[in-house]
Motif scaffolding. Structure first.
Motif, mmCIF file in Angstrom:
data_model
loop_
_atom_site.group_PDB
_atom_site.id
_atom_site.type_symbol
_atom_site.label_atom_id
_atom_site.label_comp_id
_atom_site.label_asym_id
_atom_site.label_seq_id
_atom_site.Cartn_x
_atom_site.Cartn_y
_atom_site.Cartn_z
ATOM 1 N N GLN A 50 -3.238 5.715 -4.269
ATOM 2 C CA GLN A 50 -3.737 4.546 -3.551
ATOM 3 C C GLN A 50 -4.498 3.597 -4.472
ATOM 4 O O GLN A 50 -4.505 2.382 -4.262
ATOM 5 C CB GLN A 50 -4.637 5.009 -2.400
ATOM 6 C CG GLN A 50 -3.850 5.691 -1.286
ATOM 7 C CD GLN A 50 -4.745 6.528 -0.403
ATOM 8 O OE1 GLN A 50 -5.324 6.039 0.559
ATOM 9 N NE2 GLN A 50 -4.874 7.808 -0.736
ATOM 10 N N ILE A 51 -5.130 4.151 -5.522
ATOM 11 C CA ILE A 51 -5.762 3.289 -6.524
ATOM 12 C C ILE A 51 -4.694 2.450 -7.214
ATOM 13 O O ILE A 51 -4.876 1.248 -7.450
ATOM 14 C CB ILE A 51 -6.545 4.123 -7.550
ATOM 15 C CG1 ILE A 51 -7.636 4.941 -6.866
ATOM 16 C CG2 ILE A 51 -7.145 3.220 -8.620
ATOM 17 C CD1 ILE A 51 -8.648 4.143 -6.103
ATOM 18 N N PHE A 52 -3.558 3.074 -7.539
ATOM 19 C CA PHE A 52 -2.446 2.324 -8.115
ATOM 20 C C PHE A 52 -2.021 1.189 -7.189
ATOM 21 O O PHE A 52 -1.739 0.076 -7.622
ATOM 22 C CB PHE A 52 -1.255 3.261 -8.360
ATOM 23 C CG PHE A 52 -1.236 3.893 -9.731
ATOM 24 C CD1 PHE A 52 -2.407 4.196 -10.381
ATOM 25 C CD2 PHE A 52 -0.039 4.191 -10.362
ATOM 26 C CE1 PHE A 52 -2.397 4.777 -11.645
ATOM 27 C CE2 PHE A 52 -0.009 4.772 -11.622
ATOM 28 C CZ PHE A 52 -1.196 5.061 -12.261
ATOM 29 N N GLU A 53 -1.960 1.490 -5.894
ATOM 30 C CA GLU A 53 -1.564 0.498 -4.904
ATOM 31 C C GLU A 53 -2.562 -0.661 -4.874
ATOM 32 O O GLU A 53 -2.181 -1.838 -4.888
ATOM 33 C CB GLU A 53 -1.479 1.151 -3.531
ATOM 34 C CG GLU A 53 -1.048 0.225 -2.405
ATOM 35 C CD GLU A 53 -1.005 0.929 -1.060
ATOM 36 O OE1 GLU A 53 -0.495 0.321 -0.100
ATOM 37 O OE2 GLU A 53 -1.479 2.077 -0.965
ATOM 38 N N ILE A 54 -3.842 -0.333 -4.844
ATOM 39 C CA ILE A 54 -4.892 -1.351 -4.806
ATOM 40 C C ILE A 54 -4.843 -2.242 -6.044
ATOM 41 O O ILE A 54 -5.035 -3.461 -5.958
ATOM 42 C CB ILE A 54 -6.275 -0.686 -4.673
ATOM 43 C CG1 ILE A 54 -6.411 -0.027 -3.285
ATOM 44 C CG2 ILE A 54 -7.403 -1.692 -4.884
ATOM 45 C CD1 ILE A 54 -7.582 0.926 -3.179
#
Length: 344
Positions: A50-54
């Motif tokens: 999700q950090i990658f997504e953000i």
């Protein structure tokens, strides 16, 4: 008379643009559709994917603005038609690892009369509409905090070991001591694997794990230069780094297996010597560790409950949703093993 849910008070973390996560406090929805479940969220986790997504590392995000989060626990408030696996009042855990049942439609949210997109599971909000094939009844032996682990990190890390390592004498290398790597480690200890090496560059993380986990068959390595080539029957790679995956192939025995989780940044490529494949080395990714949550949850619970301090291993503390951006910074800097967000 039943108290009507005031859905104008839903608070959630919304990704409005790359690297910009806002908290909106009056998100609305119209109704619960077929195969949808309205869940009051108690706790949500947050993972590296999700950090990658953000941060936009998955490529262009065509769904902005949207809610996020794909692991958590809560209570069922309302169900739509054709929902048979849970009922109103059930405590549940939530996971992006879905069952084979068909998906619901995506939820319909608005904020100040503007559409807020959402996938079929989001958990960083006080309430969430979730597709029923991503909602699972929380076993009575698992707390709401522990249940968050069942949503992502633990099934992935545990599955990578359970599905690929069959002999106690096999040599195992775990790369990365994030949530997935620690889950693989605990599963390996549960299975009494006799030769476990761990490659982790974060010295503080190594010292933390040494204090929390006592097992004589673990050897910690803090540099890739200390890893011997042609050594391992199984390598569990959880860093999500294409360069590391490529280098790790050299550490496999002939016919050894390397399994990786958290797909690398978009446009990154693996570089593998074809000869390594010719001699039987296998390199493959995993989708949730190959775990089937309908069939394998009891196995995961046995492992989780075998470690009385598991909450202290994964969760430093719980954090408020309003502090999500500072929590993300701590997580990225390696100060938190697994963020645990407690909804108000």
């Amino acid at each position: 008379m039943k108290k009507k849910l005031n859905n104008s008070l839903i608070k959630g973390a919304v990704l409005v643009k790359k690297k910009k996560l806002n908290i909106y406090s009056k998100i609305k929805f119209k109704k619960i559709e077929k195969k949808q479940v309205l869940v009051k969220i108690y706790y949500s986790g947050l993972c590296g994917s999700q950090i990658f997504e953000i941060e936009g590392k998955r490529g262009k995000d065509k769904y902005l603005p949207h809610l996020i989060g794909h692991e958590g626990t809560g209570k069922v408030i309302k169900i739509g038609k054709n929902v048979k696996n849970v009922k109103v009042g059930d405590q549940v855990f939530l996971s992006w690892i879905k069952t084979n049942e068909s998906d619901s439609a995506t939820p319909n949210y608005t904020y100040k009369n503007k559409k807020i997109n959402a996938g079929r599971i989001t958990t960083l909000s006080t309430y969430s509409i979730i597709s029923s094939n991503r909602v699972f009844k929380l076993p009575s032996k698992v707390s709401l905090k522990k249940g968050v682990l069942l949503g992502c990190a633990f099934p992935t890390g545990a599955g990578m070991v359970l599905k690929n390592l069959k002999k106690k004498n096999d040599r195992l290398l775990i790369i990365g001591l994030g949530g997935v790597g620690i889950s693989s480690l605990l599963t390996s200890i549960f299975k009494k694997i006799k030769k476990i090496d761990i490659l982790e560059k974060n010295y503080e993380r190594i010292e933390f794990i040494k204090k929390k986990i006592s097992y004589k068959n673990i050897n910690f390595l803090n540099s890739i230069n200390k890893v011997n080539p042609d050594t391992y029957d199984l390598i569990v790679e959880s860093s999500g780094n294409a360069k590391m995956i490529s280098l790790a192939v050299n550490f496999l025995k002939k016919k050894g297996k390397l399994v990786f989780a958290s797909h690398p940044e978009k446009n990154s490529k693996l570089e593998i010597d074809p000869y390594d494949l010719i001699v039987g080395k296998k390199v493959f990714g995993t989708w949730g560790g190959g775990i089937n949550l309908k069939k394998d949850t009891n196995k995961l619970i046995k492992i989780i409950n075998a470690f009385s301090n598991i909450e202290k291993i994964f969760f430093n503390q719980s954090y408020k949703l309003e502090n999500i951006n500072s929590v993300i910074r701590l997580f990225k800097n390696g100060k938190i093993v697994r963020p645990l967000i407690k909804m108000n």
